[in-house]
Design a protein around this motif. Structure first.
Motif, short mmCIF file in Angstrom:
data_model
loop_
_atom_site.label_atom_id
_atom_site.label_comp_id
_atom_site.label_asym_id
_atom_site.label_seq_id
_atom_site.Cartn_x
_atom_site.Cartn_y
_atom_site.Cartn_z
N PHE A 182 0.74 -1.26 0.00
CA PHE A 182 0.00 0.00 0.00
C PHE A 182 0.77 1.32 0.00
CE2 PHE A 182 -1.97 3.22 2.81
CZ PHE A 182 -2.55 3.94 1.80
N VAL A 211 -5.68 -2.19 3.16
CA VAL A 211 -5.89 -0.80 2.78
C VAL A 211 -5.57 -0.62 1.30
CG1 VAL A 211 -5.15 1.56 3.16
CG2 VAL A 211 -5.41 0.03 5.09
N GLY A 212 -4.50 -1.32 0.85
CA GLY A 212 -4.10 -1.23 -0.55
C GLY A 212 -5.21 -1.69 -1.48
N TRP A 246 -7.86 1.01 -1.38
CA TRP A 246 -7.32 2.24 -1.96
C TRP A 246 -7.23 2.12 -3.48
CZ3 TRP A 246 -6.17 6.78 0.39
CH2 TRP A 246 -5.38 7.68 -0.32
N ASN A 255 -9.33 4.28 -6.17
CA ASN A 255 -8.66 5.06 -7.21
C ASN A 255 -9.12 4.63 -8.58
OD1 ASN A 255 -6.62 7.10 -6.55
ND2 ASN A 255 -5.97 5.52 -5.13
N TYR A 261 -4.56 0.69 -11.52
CA TYR A 261 -4.96 0.64 -10.12
C TYR A 261 -5.61 -0.68 -9.78
CZ TYR A 261 -3.64 5.29 -8.78
OH TYR A 261 -2.91 6.39 -8.46
N SER A 319 -4.50 -3.14 -6.84
CA SER A 319 -5.40 -3.71 -5.84
C SER A 319 -5.34 -5.23 -5.87
CB SER A 319 -6.80 -3.16 -6.09
OG SER A 319 -7.74 -4.15 -6.10
#
Lengths: 438, 479
Positions: free
Chosen positions: B220, B278-279, B282, B286, B299, B303
């Motif tokens: 992340f 979180v990655g 996130w 995104n 992205y 992920s």
């Protein structure tokens, strides 16, 4: 033991021992005579004579054996280290002459050979005085070579600057020798350790002397506080001269440092080690930081050389024989990569911006330059990485952990600088000019 | 036992040399010959060698004074990654042909493949580090010479490189520190496993390794380089980055971090898993917001890799199996997605989502091919991703219930993100003026190229046992 006249009976072995020097002498004399008597353009073929001279010198080095003559032994070493150094020096000489094959006059080559002669003396020196003689011969010829392009103002400035700072360095060196002589009663390298053990000399005199010597040599090697001349000198000098100073002076200085502090000096004082480590670190940080900002290619090479010198300096603090072999491999790596960089430049390339788009115009030259720069940056599959790794290993084993970490971090800066140069080679010209202005 | 591995290792380097030296002189057939060269390693990997490829080992002292050995070894873990590498490379070669300097381009791809093969088989820590750092440079040169269409690829390439090197700059110090700790003075990974944890600086060494793996994966907070790099690079380079280099990071966790620092990794695991979680979120958030389909897929790839890491750090056998299967699936589906997005970009001239609409009428074949891989990415039952993600979720559910619920929600988000993109690009009312500008639909050559990837997705989805057997033997060996 002082040499007496009875030892002056030279036999064949002694001649062989001196033969590389004698060959170079003959070569220099021939070149000077040619310069004096063959004024015609068609006779300006000094590089052929120099090639032959250096080739013969290299050949005689193969057969040179150790002399038993005290008169010679006192001044010149013939051990295996001296041998390896001498080969290296002659190879540097040949490689620099390869760079000069164009329009240089005979006397230029005479000075170049004189420089090589000085380096050879440094490589084989057995006495502080021979060492000094070698360094001075090298320096004097370099001063002249720097200022050789008379019509170029930068070249004159470069020569003068080099001369002035070099003289100060020589003074430091000589003063150091005097102090050591005062402390130990000898200027012979091999007697240094024995005399220190038997005489128990004055601490300040001895280490003061060694410190002065190291300052003098640090001038030559362009270590941080004594580096200020380097970038100007390199910028002003012509391409082959800059190459000779980079390879020759740096190699000479480190050879001398290695001889004094690794091969012959007593085990170093902790304070001295701290000083060397400090110099090394500050050089690495400063040179790598400044290298990023350079816009002139020779100044860039100068700062790259300073940072590499800082890197090698740690080996003087380590001071083991393994450190010496690490030093050898690193110096050879540095010299060949830097030579490659110089071989790719010519007098029309002065700014880093001049390199733009080289890959699309001269692919071979750009490829060689890229490989050399990657080597200097120490990128893994190249030799540069392994040479660097060896130094890290040696330093780590001697307990310089902090040095290893800090110098690894400074490689980030140097990597950025080298990669910026490489990226310039691959930038296509037409499309980026407007962007940079805008 | 030695020879097959040596062939496998040297083959890409010979191919690279060949394409650098010979290809500039070839008038035609460059891409075809490059393709054949790229298939060779796959052939070597699956050739029925006597004794098999798994278990092959080369151990020669390379630099005795440095104690570096040229020690390559293929175990099941390496085999899985080798398989992925050798499968993906032919696609990269097949889909991309630069307008000039073809030999240089293919040469760097082969060079990278060789370095990756070396990396996945390296059993010597220094060799590992050498390959780890060296693999950045082919990518760097691919980016600066054949960079994307959008301008300053030089800056982006340099930023990528600096990011990577910053992550791994201290690896040398860590390796040396391990070397000093081991009483035998060795860099052999298997031997170091006995000593590593007892080093006084074990926690720092482990952190240095983890940092460098995390930057390349990217985990992340270390993904700052990702979106720019993926979009600025050409399609082939992007595939290499997302399908292979990110897996090299995952491989690093498996090969170095877990065997060398098992108990430290147990302590770090919750933190790492949190970061990965979180990655995932996130990356998806995104992706959802991106107006550009290439960035969106970038992205998504980010992920996806973090999804793998969640499974990996959960310390659960089932989830780890899922993660390893997902390594393979992610490689294949992302390769396919980048390929189809590259084709679309080539046809419409830019990568802005809002710019076009209703492309399905103009490019029906591309549309349906894209659908196949979009469905594979969102883990439709019957595709490989379903098995992988299902295993990860199953494994997580026994220990981390909340995490697995969140991840389930993330799969839903993937669906929304991708379907929304498909909706905007391919369906909806066509804009006649703009759609008429785009060129013709997929040609048979391109269909043939993408076909094996589609087959692979479904084969793994419907009959995953062969590949699961390899993975099971990895988990059996490492647990």
């Amino acid at each position: 033991m002082k040499p007496t006249f009875s030892h002056l009976n030279f036999n064949g072995t002694d001649i062989w021992t001196m033969s590389p020097f004698l060959t170079l002498m003959v070569g220099i004399l021939v070149l000077i005579l040619c310069a004096a008597f063959c004024r015609k353009e068609s006779f300006q073929r000094g590089w052929i004579i120099s090639f032959i001279t250096l080739g013969i010198a290299l050949g005689t080095l193969f057969v040179a054996s150790e002399s038993q003559n005290l008169c010679l032994n006192h001044w010149l070493r013939c051990d295996s280290y001296a041998h390896v150094f001498s080969y290296f020096i002659l190879c540097i000489g040949i490689s620099v002459i390869v760079l000069t094959i164009s329009d240089f006059t005979n006397e230029f080559y005479a000075f170049l050979l004189a420089g090589v002669f000085g380096l050879l003396l440094v490589a084989q020196a057995a006495d502080f005085l021979t060492l000094f003689l070698g360094i001075e011969t090298l320096s004097l010829s370099s001063y002249i070579l720097c200022a050789y392009l008379k019509e170029n103002r930068l070249a004159m400035e470069s020569g003068i600057k080099y001369f002035l700072t070099g003289s100060v360095a020589a003074a430091f060196f000589l003063y150091g020798v005097a102090l050591i002589y005062g402390a130990t009663g000898t200027t012979q390298l091999s007697a240094l350790r024995v005399n220190i053990e038997s005489h128990s000399p004055n601490f300040y005199l001895l280490w003061g002397g060694l410190a002065f010597i190291s300052v003098g040599l640090c001038f030559k090697a362009a270590i941080f506080p004594f580096h200020f001349y380097a970038s100007d000198v390199y910028e002003g000098a012509s391409n082959p001269v800059a190459a000779f100073i980079t390879l020759g002076a740096k190699a000479g200085a480190f050879m001398a440092l290695a001889e004094v502090f690794i091969l012959f000096a007593p085990s170093p004082h902790p304070l001295f080690i701290q000083g060397i480590v400090f110099l090394s670190l500050i050089t690495l940080i400063y040179a790598n930081g400044v290298m990023i900002q350079q816009t002139r290619i020779r100044r860039f090479i100068a700062y790259s050389g300073i940072s590499h010198a800082g890197f090698m300096l740690i080996l003087i603090a380590v001071g083991t024989l393994e450190a010496l072999s690490a030093l050898e491999s690193y110096v050879i790596m540095y010299a060949s990569a830097t030579w490659g960089v110089f071989a790719c430049l010519n007098r029309h390339i002065n700014d880093i911006a001049d390199l733009q788009g080289l890959f699309y115009k001269y692919p071979l030259r750009a490829n060689v330059l890229t490989v050399c720069l990657l080597t200097l940056a120490g990128i893994p599959p190249t030799w540069g990485f392994f040479a660097k790794f060896y130094i890290f290993k040696v330093a780590f084993e001697s307990g310089f952990t902090l040095w290893v970490i800090v110098s690894l971090l400074t490689t980030l800066f140097s990597l950025f600088a080298y990669m910026r140069l490489i990226s310039m080679l691959f930038t296509q010209k037409q499309k980026n000019i407007t962007q940079e202005i805008g | 036992m030695m020879l097959p591995l040596l062939f496998l290792f040297l083959c890409p380097f010979c191919a690279a040399f060949f394409s650098w030296m010979i290809f500039p002189y070839l008038k035609r057939g460059v891409q075809v010959s490059a393709f054949f060269l790229s298939v060779l390693p796959l052939g070597i990997l699956f050739f029925p060698w006597e004794g098999g490829m798994i278990g092959g080992e080369i151990n020669k002292s390379l630099f005795p004074t440095y104690h570096i050995a040229f020690h390559l070894k293929v175990d099941s873990l390496a085999f899985l990654f080798l398989f992925l590498t050798t499968v993906i490379t032919p696609f990269v070669v097949g889909i991309s042909k630069p307008s000039s300097l073809c030999g240089v381009y293919y040469g760097f791809i082969f060079f990278l493949e060789g370095l990756l093969i070396g990396f996945f088989t390296a059993s010597d820590l220094i060799l590992f580090v050498v390959f780890w750092e060296a693999m950045l440079f082919p990518i760097y040169f691919l980016m600066i010479i054949f960079g994307g269409t959008q301008g300053d690829s030089h800056k982006v390439a340099l930023r990528f490189l600096m990011y990577m090197i910053c992550g791994s700059v201290l690896l040398i110090a860590a390796a040396l520190s391990l070397y000093m700790t081991s009483s035998q003075r060795t860099f052999d990974v298997n031997l170091l496993a006995k000593y590593a944890e007892y080093s006084p600086y074990a926690i720092w060494i482990c952190a240095i390794f983890l940092l460098s793996f995390a930057v390349k994966t990217p985990l992340f907070p270390f993904h700052g380089w990702l979106a720019e790099t993926y979009t600025q690079a050409s399609t082939g380079t992007t595939i290499l980055l997302s399908a292979l280099l990110s897996k090299a990071g995952v491989f690093g966790f498996l090969r170095i971090a877990y065997p060398l620092f098992p108990s430290l990794m147990k302590e770090f695991a919750p933190v790492l898993m949190g970061l990965a979680l979180v990655g995932v979120i996130w990356g998806l958030m995104n992706a959802w917001m991106q107006p550009d389909f290439k960035r969106l897929v970038s992205y998504l790839s980010f992920s996806g890799v973090n999804f793998i890491c969640v499974g990996l750090f959960s310390e659960n056998i089932l989830a780890c199996e899922g993660a390893l299967l997902q390594v393979f699936n992610h490689g294949i589906t992302l390769t396919a997605l980048f390929i189809v997005m590259g084709w679309l970009e080539k046809r419409v001239g830019n990568s802005v989502i809002e710019y076009y609409s209703g492309l399905s009428q103009k490019l029906p074949r591309l549309c349906y091919v894209t659908w196949v891989f979009v469905l594979a990415t969102v883990a439709l039952p019957g595709t490989g991703n379903f098995i992988g993600e299902f295993l990860i979720l199953c494994g997580l559910f026994s220990t981390y219930k909340v995490v697995s619920v969140i991840l389930g929600g993330c799969i839903l988000m993937t669906v929304i993100t991708l379907f929304q993109m498909m909706q905007k690009l391919y369906w909806g009312p066509p804009i006649p003026k703009k759609t008429s500008a785009c060129q013709r639909d997929l040609q048979w050559k391109e269909m043939i190229l993408i076909f094996p990837l589609g087959i692979a997705v479904f084969v793994i989805g419907l009959y995953p046992q062969p590949i699961l057997n390899v993975i099971l033997s990895i988990c059996g060996a490492n647990s």
